[in-house]
Design an enzyme around this catalytic site. Structure first.
Site, mmCIF file in Angstrom:
data_model
loop_
_atom_site.group_PDB
_atom_site.id
_atom_site.type_symbol
_atom_site.label_atom_id
_atom_site.label_comp_id
_atom_site.label_asym_id
_atom_site.label_seq_id
_atom_site.Cartn_x
_atom_site.Cartn_y
_atom_site.Cartn_z
ATOM 1 N N ASP A 25 -18.147 8.501 -24.066
ATOM 2 C CA ASP A 25 -17.680 9.620 -23.233
ATOM 3 C C ASP A 25 -18.299 9.551 -21.844
ATOM 4 O OD1 ASP A 25 -15.909 11.264 -24.610
ATOM 5 O OD2 ASP A 25 -17.477 12.462 -25.562
ATOM 6 N N THR B 126 -12.551 12.118 -31.236
ATOM 7 C CA THR B 126 -13.831 11.409 -31.453
ATOM 8 C C THR B 126 -14.020 11.018 -32.926
ATOM 9 O OG1 THR B 126 -14.938 13.533 -31.635
ATOM 10 C CG2 THR B 126 -14.996 12.477 -29.499
#
Ligand code: AMP
Ligand code: MG
Length: 349
Positions: free
Chosen positions: A61, A145
């Protein structure tokens, strides 16, 4: 009153200037994909270096967001970027191993990146706490995710928002094939992009200049119906979804897939319905979880709204504060599903 009057005279970018944003946006997303693929190929290594099971997501990220912010700012000068991360976590000495890992990942797309440059990029474009700019970018560097950590589907999602509406979007699905079984990760992947009133496009692979195929807005109302569903049970209420389908008289096969890849499936006529029913009444969706996918699906002829039929309002900060859930569907199915929501609402609430 005065501020409102001024806002009414602020126009969106003309079509040519808007379409010109595809170049930096696709480049930024393509670079982020390189970072994410590098990290996803090293899940266990990163988990053991940082002694943290979720660290591949954190590292991916942060590195991907920094690369996107740097790429957009280099091309466009000043930008406003609304995204989840900032420099605080990696700037903390206690997270030195994460910083090293993020530098290693970012360097795949940003050769020679330094600590300072990475941290600076993470704070690039961050809006002032109370600011509500009329035009800004929003990014989810790794949407889905859980899928990413399972070695499955995830998406890199970038959108430009003007006056509360996404007007340009790039959605890269690094492991989603353009044909074949969407649940099966594919090394080539795909990229979807759209600008408002300009149609939606699909390209094989993640290269920033991969040619796009225009996605048809035409849908056959007699074709079989598939519903794209979250893999994670906590993200959408499956039993209310089933009741809504039954109430609407819709028999739909399920495609289970993480992330905004669901919108990509609707846009490319590989699914017809995406229902996101909050598992808690207070839940409001994050803007970067929907901005890119919603525009791409809409430009491919899908009707996108919340569960009450309201358009998604991206002007309310980091969350869709004025919307509940998501109802995206083939145009002939959308009114039937909306009626079903209205019929079930008293008991479903
Ligand atoms: P999906 O892959 O469609 O299941 O959704 C992934 C997204 O779900 C993530 O980007 C999160 O922001 C979001 N998410 C996390 N927790 C929840 C929740 N409890 N309800 C709805 N969405 C959530
Ligand atoms: Mg997300």
């Amino acid at each position: 009153m005065h501020a409102r009057a001024i806002r009414l005279h602020v126009h969106s970018l003309p079509p040519g200037e808007l379409a010109a944003l595809f170049v930096p946006a696709r480049l930024a997303v393509a670079r982020a994909c390189i970072v994410c693929r590098h990290v996803q190929a090293r899940l266990h290594e990163l988990q053991s270096i940082t002694k943290d099971d979720k660290s591949p997501v954190t590292v991916g990220d942060l590195a991907a967001q920094a690369v996107v912010a740097r790429t957009l700012a280099d091309a466009l000068g000043s930008i406003v970027l609304v995204a989840e991360e900032d420099a605080r976590f990696l700037g903390d000495q206690a997270n030195r191993s994460h910083l090293e890992a993020a530098l290693g990942a970012a360097a795949r797309a940003w050769p020679g990146v330094s600590d300072d440059a990475l941290l600076h990029a993470l704070d690039l474009g961050r809006p002032r706490h109370d600011a509500r700019p009329d035009a800004f970018w929003t990014l989810d560097p790794i949407d889905g995710t859980k899928g990413f950590l399972r070695g499955g589907q995830y998406a890199v999602c970038l959108a430009f928002i003007e006056h509360g509406t996404p007007t340009l979007a790039v959605l890269a699905c690094p492991s989603l094939p353009v044909a074949g079984n969407p649940e099966q990760p594919d090394p080539v992947g795909s990229t979807y992009f759209a600008c408002r009133a300009g149609g939606a496009f699909e390209a094989a692979g993640i290269a920033p200049d991969a040619p796009g195929r225009r996605l048809s807005r035409e849908r056959d109302p007699a074709a079989p119906i598939r519903i794209a569903r979250s893999v994670e049970k906590a993200h959408s209420d499956a039993s209310i979804t089933d009741r809504l389908l039954a109430e609407a008289g819709v028999a739909a096969a399920s495609v289970r897939i993480d992330s905004q890849c669901k919108y990509a499936l609707l846009a490319s006529a590989r699914a017809e319905i995406y229902l996101r029913v909050p598992t808690s009444p207070a839940r409001r969706e994050l803007i970067w979880d929907h901005a890119a996918g919603a525009l791409i699906a809409a430009e491919a002829g899908i009707t996108v709204s919340d569960l009450d039929g309201r358009p998604l309002d991206f002007s309310r900060g980091r969350r869709l504060e004025e919307n509940t859930g998501i109802l995206a569907a083939r145009p002939d199915l959308h009114p039937r599903l909306l009626d079903a929501v209205r019929a079930l609402r008293p008991s479903a609430a």
